[in-house]
Design an enzyme around this catalytic site. Sequence first.
Site, PDB file in Angstrom:
ATOM      1  N   PRO A 197      39.832  43.367  42.440  1.00  0.00           N
ATOM      2  CA  PRO A 197      39.128  42.340  41.467  1.00  0.00           C
ATOM      3  C   PRO A 197      38.968  40.883  41.809  1.00  0.00           C
ATOM      4  O   PRO A 197      40.255  40.518  42.573  1.00  0.00           O
ATOM      5  CB  PRO A 197      39.955  42.629  40.175  1.00  0.00           C
ATOM      6  CG  PRO A 197      41.097  43.298  40.685  1.00  0.00           C
ATOM      7  CD  PRO A 197      41.073  44.062  42.099  1.00  0.00           C
ATOM      8  N   ASN A 198      38.042  40.280  41.604  1.00  0.00           N
ATOM      9  CA  ASN A 198      38.085  38.872  41.549  1.00  0.00           C
ATOM     10  C   ASN A 198      37.763  38.359  43.175  1.00  0.00           C
ATOM     11  O   ASN A 198      37.383  37.162  43.374  1.00  0.00           O
ATOM     12  CB  ASN A 198      39.084  38.045  40.865  1.00  0.00           C
ATOM     13  CG  ASN A 198      39.114  38.359  39.655  1.00  0.00           C
ATOM     14  OD1 ASN A 198      37.954  38.236  39.010  1.00  0.00           O
ATOM     15  ND2 ASN A 198      40.433  38.754  39.106  1.00  0.00           N
ATOM     16  N   ARG A 254      36.577  30.618  43.861  1.00  0.00           N
ATOM     17  CA  ARG A 254      37.638  30.695  42.979  1.00  0.00           C
ATOM     18  C   ARG A 254      38.846  30.071  43.537  1.00  0.00           C
ATOM     19  O   ARG A 254      39.469  29.912  44.771  1.00  0.00           O
ATOM     20  CB  ARG A 254      37.944  32.180  42.925  1.00  0.00           C
ATOM     21  CG  ARG A 254      39.261  32.638  42.610  1.00  0.00           C
ATOM     22  CD  ARG A 254      39.479  34.182  42.948  1.00  0.00           C
ATOM     23  NE  ARG A 254      40.726  34.676  42.151  1.00  0.00           N
ATOM     24  CZ  ARG A 254      41.428  35.590  42.481  1.00  0.00           C
ATOM     25  NH1 ARG A 254      41.179  36.200  43.520  1.00  0.00           N
ATOM     26  NH2 ARG A 254      42.638  35.909  41.835  1.00  0.00           N
ATOM     27  N   TYR A 261      43.095  29.785  47.658  1.00  0.00           N
ATOM     28  CA  TYR A 261      42.436  31.066  48.288  1.00  0.00           C
ATOM     29  C   TYR A 261      41.446  30.132  49.531  1.00  0.00           C
ATOM     30  O   TYR A 261      40.938  31.095  50.325  1.00  0.00           O
ATOM     31  CB  TYR A 261      41.632  31.736  47.335  1.00  0.00           C
ATOM     32  CG  TYR A 261      42.417  32.443  46.251  1.00  0.00           C
ATOM     33  CD1 TYR A 261      43.259  33.384  46.874  1.00  0.00           C
ATOM     34  CD2 TYR A 261      42.340  32.333  45.051  1.00  0.00           C
ATOM     35  CE1 TYR A 261      44.115  34.306  46.013  1.00  0.00           C
ATOM     36  CE2 TYR A 261      43.185  32.835  44.134  1.00  0.00           C
ATOM     37  CZ  TYR A 261      44.285  33.949  44.588  1.00  0.00           C
ATOM     38  OH  TYR A 261      44.976  34.542  43.732  1.00  0.00           O
ATOM     39  N   ASN A 295      43.181  44.700  49.937  1.00  0.00           N
ATOM     40  CA  ASN A 295      43.720  43.686  49.064  1.00  0.00           C
ATOM     41  C   ASN A 295      43.306  43.943  47.693  1.00  0.00           C
ATOM     42  O   ASN A 295      42.079  44.037  47.323  1.00  0.00           O
ATOM     43  CB  ASN A 295      42.961  42.229  49.575  1.00  0.00           C
ATOM     44  CG  ASN A 295      43.506  41.080  48.702  1.00  0.00           C
ATOM     45  OD1 ASN A 295      44.258  41.335  47.818  1.00  0.00           O
ATOM     46  ND2 ASN A 295      43.152  39.944  48.998  1.00  0.00           N
ATOM     47  N   ALA A 323      45.066  41.685  41.758  1.00  0.00           N
ATOM     48  CA  ALA A 323      45.891  41.841  40.730  1.00  0.00           C
ATOM     49  C   ALA A 323      46.365  43.112  40.319  1.00  0.00           C
ATOM     50  O   ALA A 323      47.539  43.265  39.906  1.00  0.00           O
ATOM     51  CB  ALA A 323      45.501  40.874  39.547  1.00  0.00           C
ATOM     52  N   GLU A 349      48.727  46.385  53.513  1.00  0.00           N
ATOM     53  CA  GLU A 349      48.468  45.558  52.206  1.00  0.00           C
ATOM     54  C   GLU A 349      48.066  44.000  52.640  1.00  0.00           C
ATOM     55  O   GLU A 349      48.889  43.492  53.387  1.00  0.00           O
ATOM     56  CB  GLU A 349      49.613  45.612  51.276  1.00  0.00           C
ATOM     57  CG  GLU A 349      49.532  44.892  50.273  1.00  0.00           C
ATOM     58  CD  GLU A 349      50.724  45.017  49.425  1.00  0.00           C
ATOM     59  OE1 GLU A 349      51.524  45.882  49.424  1.00  0.00           O
ATOM     60  OE2 GLU A 349      50.892  43.905  48.773  1.00  0.00           O
ATOM     61  N   HIS A 381      46.899  40.024  51.466  1.00  0.00           N
ATOM     62  CA  HIS A 381      46.848  38.936  50.616  1.00  0.00           C
ATOM     63  C   HIS A 381      46.392  37.761  51.325  1.00  0.00           C
ATOM     64  O   HIS A 381      47.063  37.372  52.125  1.00  0.00           O
ATOM     65  CB  HIS A 381      48.031  38.699  49.720  1.00  0.00           C
ATOM     66  CG  HIS A 381      48.386  39.885  48.922  1.00  0.00           C
ATOM     67  ND1 HIS A 381      47.552  40.510  47.836  1.00  0.00           N
ATOM     68  CD2 HIS A 381      49.156  40.743  49.371  1.00  0.00           C
ATOM     69  CE1 HIS A 381      48.242  41.681  47.228  1.00  0.00           C
ATOM     70  NE2 HIS A 381      49.496  41.867  48.340  1.00  0.00           N
ATOM     71  N   ARG A 403      54.301  32.033  44.917  1.00  0.00           N
ATOM     72  CA  ARG A 403      53.507  32.143  43.415  1.00  0.00           C
ATOM     73  C   ARG A 403      54.319  32.185  42.381  1.00  0.00           C
ATOM     74  O   ARG A 403      55.639  32.393  42.629  1.00  0.00           O
ATOM     75  CB  ARG A 403      52.193  32.514  43.623  1.00  0.00           C
ATOM     76  CG  ARG A 403      51.304  32.008  44.805  1.00  0.00           C
ATOM     77  CD  ARG A 403      49.880  32.602  45.046  1.00  0.00           C
ATOM     78  NE  ARG A 403      49.031  32.347  43.953  1.00  0.00           N
ATOM     79  CZ  ARG A 403      47.980  32.998  43.518  1.00  0.00           C
ATOM     80  NH1 ARG A 403      47.929  34.033  44.361  1.00  0.00           N
ATOM     81  NH2 ARG A 403      47.505  32.621  42.506  1.00  0.00           N
TER      82      ARG A 403
END
Length: 144
Positions: free
Chosen positions: A11-12, A19, A24, A76, A79, A100, A102, A109
């Site tokens: 998502p996103n 964004r 990012y 990825n 969330a 995985e 990111h 963060r």
Amino acid sequence: MAKNILVLHGPNLNLLGVREPTIYGNISLSTIDSSLRKIASEAMVDISIVQSNHEGHLIDIIHDSHLKRNDFLIINAGAYTHTSIALRDAISAVSIPFIEVHISNVYKRESFRSLSYLSDIAIGVISGLGISGYESALRYAINY
Ligand code: DQA
């Protein structure tokens, strides 16, 4: 060697480039995907790339990876990384090796981003290297 690689963006991630660019960066998802397709084509490896904002859709695609004979997953999960036991169970159910990824360094963060439901069953985790994280994951998968 992996011959049929699946890349999943959660998502996103369709909003990459616009964004929160300070976190990012300015690179769009289509730029990342083009780079991955180029690396895969040079290595003569099949690649499928899907972005979805829906947990159930991501799970369906992971289930289908079994039928489509995908032999490696780069994900990825956005969330959902930090929330989705269902996504973890789907990956375990089809026993697909995966990395995985990111874009940002999730450990730098908010503390809730340090929990991943995927990391302990992943081959590896790349976090904070932007587009090169995806490219490295793909190169690893190609040689897997
Ligand atoms: C992300 C990190 C996640 O915490 C966040 O929810 C995302 C993107 C990353 O690529 O840095 O959507 O997975």
